[in-house]
Design a protein around this motif. Structure first.
Motif, PDB file in Angstrom:
ATOM      1  N   ALA A  73      29.762  28.764 -19.972  1.00  0.00           N
ATOM      2  CA  ALA A  73      30.534  29.662 -20.720  1.00  0.00           C
ATOM      3  C   ALA A  73      30.232  30.880 -21.444  1.00  0.00           C
ATOM      4  CB  ALA A  73      31.356  28.820 -21.828  1.00  0.00           C
ATOM      5  N   GLN A  74      30.815  32.023 -21.155  1.00  0.00           N
ATOM      6  CA  GLN A  74      30.384  33.133 -21.608  1.00  0.00           C
ATOM      7  C   GLN A  74      30.000  32.922 -23.136  1.00  0.00           C
ATOM      8  OE1 GLN A  74      33.137  36.617 -21.249  1.00  0.00           O
ATOM      9  NE2 GLN A  74      31.225  37.886 -21.031  1.00  0.00           N
ATOM     10  N   PRO A  75      28.668  33.166 -23.654  1.00  0.00           N
ATOM     11  CA  PRO A  75      28.350  33.203 -25.080  1.00  0.00           C
ATOM     12  C   PRO A  75      29.001  34.251 -26.071  1.00  0.00           C
ATOM     13  CG  PRO A  75      26.807  34.155 -23.887  1.00  0.00           C
ATOM     14  CD  PRO A  75      27.609  33.904 -22.841  1.00  0.00           C
ATOM     15  N   LEU A  76      29.203  33.885 -27.073  1.00  0.00           N
ATOM     16  CA  LEU A  76      29.502  34.811 -28.378  1.00  0.00           C
ATOM     17  C   LEU A  76      28.572  35.746 -28.593  1.00  0.00           C
ATOM     18  CD1 LEU A  76      31.803  32.499 -30.314  1.00  0.00           C
ATOM     19  CD2 LEU A  76      32.673  33.966 -28.386  1.00  0.00           C
ATOM     20  N   SER A  77      27.415  35.210 -28.751  1.00  0.00           N
ATOM     21  CA  SER A  77      26.134  36.045 -29.200  1.00  0.00           C
ATOM     22  C   SER A  77      24.989  35.500 -28.576  1.00  0.00           C
ATOM     23  CB  SER A  77      26.186  36.003 -30.606  1.00  0.00           C
ATOM     24  OG  SER A  77      25.954  34.625 -31.243  1.00  0.00           O
ATOM     25  N   LEU A  78      24.006  36.141 -28.820  1.00  0.00           N
ATOM     26  CA  LEU A  78      22.637  35.495 -28.655  1.00  0.00           C
ATOM     27  C   LEU A  78      22.316  34.388 -29.019  1.00  0.00           C
ATOM     28  CD1 LEU A  78      19.856  35.907 -26.867  1.00  0.00           C
ATOM     29  CD2 LEU A  78      18.937  37.503 -28.391  1.00  0.00           C
ATOM     30  N   GLU A  79      22.447  34.439 -30.268  1.00  0.00           N
ATOM     31  CA  GLU A  79      21.952  33.113 -31.378  1.00  0.00           C
ATOM     32  C   GLU A  79      22.912  32.013 -30.884  1.00  0.00           C
ATOM     33  OE1 GLU A  79      19.480  32.463 -33.191  1.00  0.00           O
ATOM     34  OE2 GLU A  79      18.662  34.513 -32.503  1.00  0.00           O
ATOM     35  N   GLY A  80      24.027  32.272 -30.535  1.00  0.00           N
ATOM     36  CA  GLY A  80      25.055  31.082 -30.018  1.00  0.00           C
ATOM     37  C   GLY A  80      24.546  30.575 -28.581  1.00  0.00           C
ATOM     38  N   ALA A  81      24.143  31.504 -27.641  1.00  0.00           N
ATOM     39  CA  ALA A  81      23.656  31.097 -26.439  1.00  0.00           C
ATOM     40  C   ALA A  81      22.468  30.193 -26.824  1.00  0.00           C
ATOM     41  CB  ALA A  81      23.422  32.381 -25.574  1.00  0.00           C
ATOM     42  N   LEU A  82      21.547  30.715 -27.530  1.00  0.00           N
ATOM     43  CA  LEU A  82      20.349  29.849 -27.705  1.00  0.00           C
ATOM     44  C   LEU A  82      20.530  28.627 -28.199  1.00  0.00           C
ATOM     45  CD1 LEU A  82      17.958  32.877 -28.876  1.00  0.00           C
ATOM     46  CD2 LEU A  82      17.683  31.516 -26.887  1.00  0.00           C
ATOM     47  N   ALA A  83      21.488  28.631 -29.221  1.00  0.00           N
ATOM     48  CA  ALA A  83      21.688  27.190 -29.702  1.00  0.00           C
ATOM     49  C   ALA A  83      22.346  26.255 -28.830  1.00  0.00           C
ATOM     50  CB  ALA A  83      22.886  27.438 -30.905  1.00  0.00           C
ATOM     51  N   VAL A  84      23.050  26.650 -27.825  1.00  0.00           N
ATOM     52  CA  VAL A  84      23.513  25.897 -26.848  1.00  0.00           C
ATOM     53  C   VAL A  84      22.499  25.021 -26.203  1.00  0.00           C
ATOM     54  CG1 VAL A  84      24.798  25.648 -24.772  1.00  0.00           C
ATOM     55  CG2 VAL A  84      25.852  26.643 -26.703  1.00  0.00           C
ATOM     56  N   LEU A  85      21.516  25.830 -25.698  1.00  0.00           N
ATOM     57  CA  LEU A  85      20.232  25.353 -25.048  1.00  0.00           C
ATOM     58  C   LEU A  85      19.141  24.883 -25.860  1.00  0.00           C
ATOM     59  CD1 LEU A  85      20.058  28.215 -22.300  1.00  0.00           C
ATOM     60  CD2 LEU A  85      20.658  25.955 -22.089  1.00  0.00           C
ATOM     61  N   GLN A  86      19.271  25.069 -27.047  1.00  0.00           N
ATOM     62  CA  GLN A  86      18.226  24.295 -27.852  1.00  0.00           C
ATOM     63  C   GLN A  86      17.805  22.868 -27.925  1.00  0.00           C
ATOM     64  OE1 GLN A  86      16.152  26.480 -29.362  1.00  0.00           O
ATOM     65  NE2 GLN A  86      15.029  24.766 -30.439  1.00  0.00           N
ATOM     66  N   PRO A  87      18.826  21.935 -27.846  1.00  0.00           N
ATOM     67  CA  PRO A  87      18.475  20.388 -27.636  1.00  0.00           C
ATOM     68  C   PRO A  87      17.920  20.255 -26.339  1.00  0.00           C
ATOM     69  CG  PRO A  87      20.717  20.884 -28.290  1.00  0.00           C
ATOM     70  CD  PRO A  87      20.185  21.968 -28.183  1.00  0.00           C
ATOM     71  N   PHE A  88      18.323  20.976 -25.141  1.00  0.00           N
ATOM     72  CA  PHE A  88      17.577  20.842 -23.606  1.00  0.00           C
ATOM     73  C   PHE A  88      16.195  21.298 -23.926  1.00  0.00           C
ATOM     74  CE2 PHE A  88      16.449  23.008 -19.970  1.00  0.00           C
ATOM     75  CZ  PHE A  88      16.403  22.053 -18.789  1.00  0.00           C
ATOM     76  N   ALA A  89      16.039  22.470 -24.388  1.00  0.00           N
ATOM     77  CA  ALA A  89      14.822  23.109 -24.632  1.00  0.00           C
ATOM     78  C   ALA A  89      13.863  22.157 -25.398  1.00  0.00           C
ATOM     79  CB  ALA A  89      14.949  24.365 -25.420  1.00  0.00           C
ATOM     80  N   GLU A  90      14.181  21.537 -26.572  1.00  0.00           N
ATOM     81  CA  GLU A  90      13.410  20.608 -27.156  1.00  0.00           C
ATOM     82  C   GLU A  90      13.195  19.370 -26.556  1.00  0.00           C
ATOM     83  OE1 GLU A  90      15.743  19.809 -30.783  1.00  0.00           O
ATOM     84  OE2 GLU A  90      15.285  21.944 -31.790  1.00  0.00           O
ATOM     85  N   ALA A  91      13.932  19.009 -25.550  1.00  0.00           N
ATOM     86  CA  ALA A  91      13.621  17.761 -24.820  1.00  0.00           C
ATOM     87  C   ALA A  91      12.691  18.104 -23.808  1.00  0.00           C
ATOM     88  CB  ALA A  91      15.155  17.322 -23.983  1.00  0.00           C
ATOM     89  N   VAL A  92      12.786  19.413 -23.168  1.00  0.00           N
ATOM     90  CA  VAL A  92      11.852  19.960 -22.179  1.00  0.00           C
ATOM     91  C   VAL A  92      10.304  19.890 -22.723  1.00  0.00           C
ATOM     92  CG1 VAL A  92      10.705  21.770 -20.718  1.00  0.00           C
ATOM     93  CG2 VAL A  92      13.417  20.967 -20.688  1.00  0.00           C
TER      94      VAL A  92
END
Length: 229
Positions: free
Chosen positions: A108-127
């Motif tokens: 989905a098109q993000p509302l902001s950079l911080e919002g886009a990063l927040a979406v991917l944060q759980p995945f990044a932490e798992a990585v």
């Protein structure tokens, strides 16, 4: 297709997308080369699910399959060729499985950079949690750098649709670069890969071809492997 040839097809697909690794990969110790390529090939499967074009249903079905596959790795029940390499490592595979819906949300098109990063944060932490087990990294890792890297792959695939409304691709690249440290605190193999991915983005932002000349690749890979900025 034999298990060996099936594995090679996944590894070759990743190499084809990252020809820089022929140079950069030399800085990864020989005893970690196979696991590194298998891990990066696995991550590419998730990247492709995120960047699906057209009907998302097949990709979503593939995501559900991968979630179950990763959960099964904890019980030594891998079915995928990449699992033959990765499953023997005791790692938080279930955590990675639970984080995969972020690939759907990131379309989905993000509302902001911080919002886009927040979406991917759980995945990044798992990585970074898996990489701590896979590559023996005891120090804390920068999950945010992984999230930024994933946003850059999204931008390369989706263009303006990957950026918030009103932010053009060039400006979005600039925002991502500002969040992406040259000296990312990651396990060595991913630190080198992250540097190569950042170099691509920086060159595109400067209006240059994404793939750097071999000597430039060599310098950046060496700096990443040595921990330099």
């Amino acid at each position: 297709m034999s298990t060996t040839s099936a594995l090679d097809s996944f590894l070759d697909k990743w190499r084809d997308r990252w020809p820089e690794w022929e140079v950069a990969g030399r800085f990864v110790p020989a005893d970690r080369q196979r696991a590194t390529l298998a891990w990066f090939a696995l991550l590419q499967e998730f990247e492709d699910i995120m960047n699906i074009a057209g009907d998302p249903l097949p990709a979503d079905a593939k995501l559900a399959w991968w979630q179950q596959e990763l959960r099964d790795w904890s019980g030594r029940r891998s079915r995928h060729p990449l699992g033959r390499v990765l499953e023997p490592v005791v790692a938080p595979w279930a955590q990675l499985a639970e984080s995969l819906p972020a690939m759907q949300e990131a379309r989905a098109q993000p509302l902001s950079l911080e919002g886009a990063l927040a979406v991917l944060q759980p995945f990044a932490e798992a990585v970074v949690a898996v990489e701590a087990a896979l590559f023996g990294r005891a120090r804390a890792a920068n999950a945010r750098a992984v999230a930024v890297q994933w946003l850059s792959t999204r931008a390369a695939s989706a263009g303006a649709a990957a950026a918030p409304a009103g932010v053009n691709v060039e400006a979005w690249r600039g925002q991502l670069l500002a969040q992406w440290p040259r000296k990312a605190a990651l396990a060595l193999p991913h630190r080198v890969w992250s540097r190569m991915a950042r170099l691509r983005l920086a060159r595109e932002h400067q209006g240059q071809p994404a793939w750097a000349p071999p000597l430039q690749q060599l310098w950046h890979a060496w700096r990443a492997a040595s921990g330099g900025a």
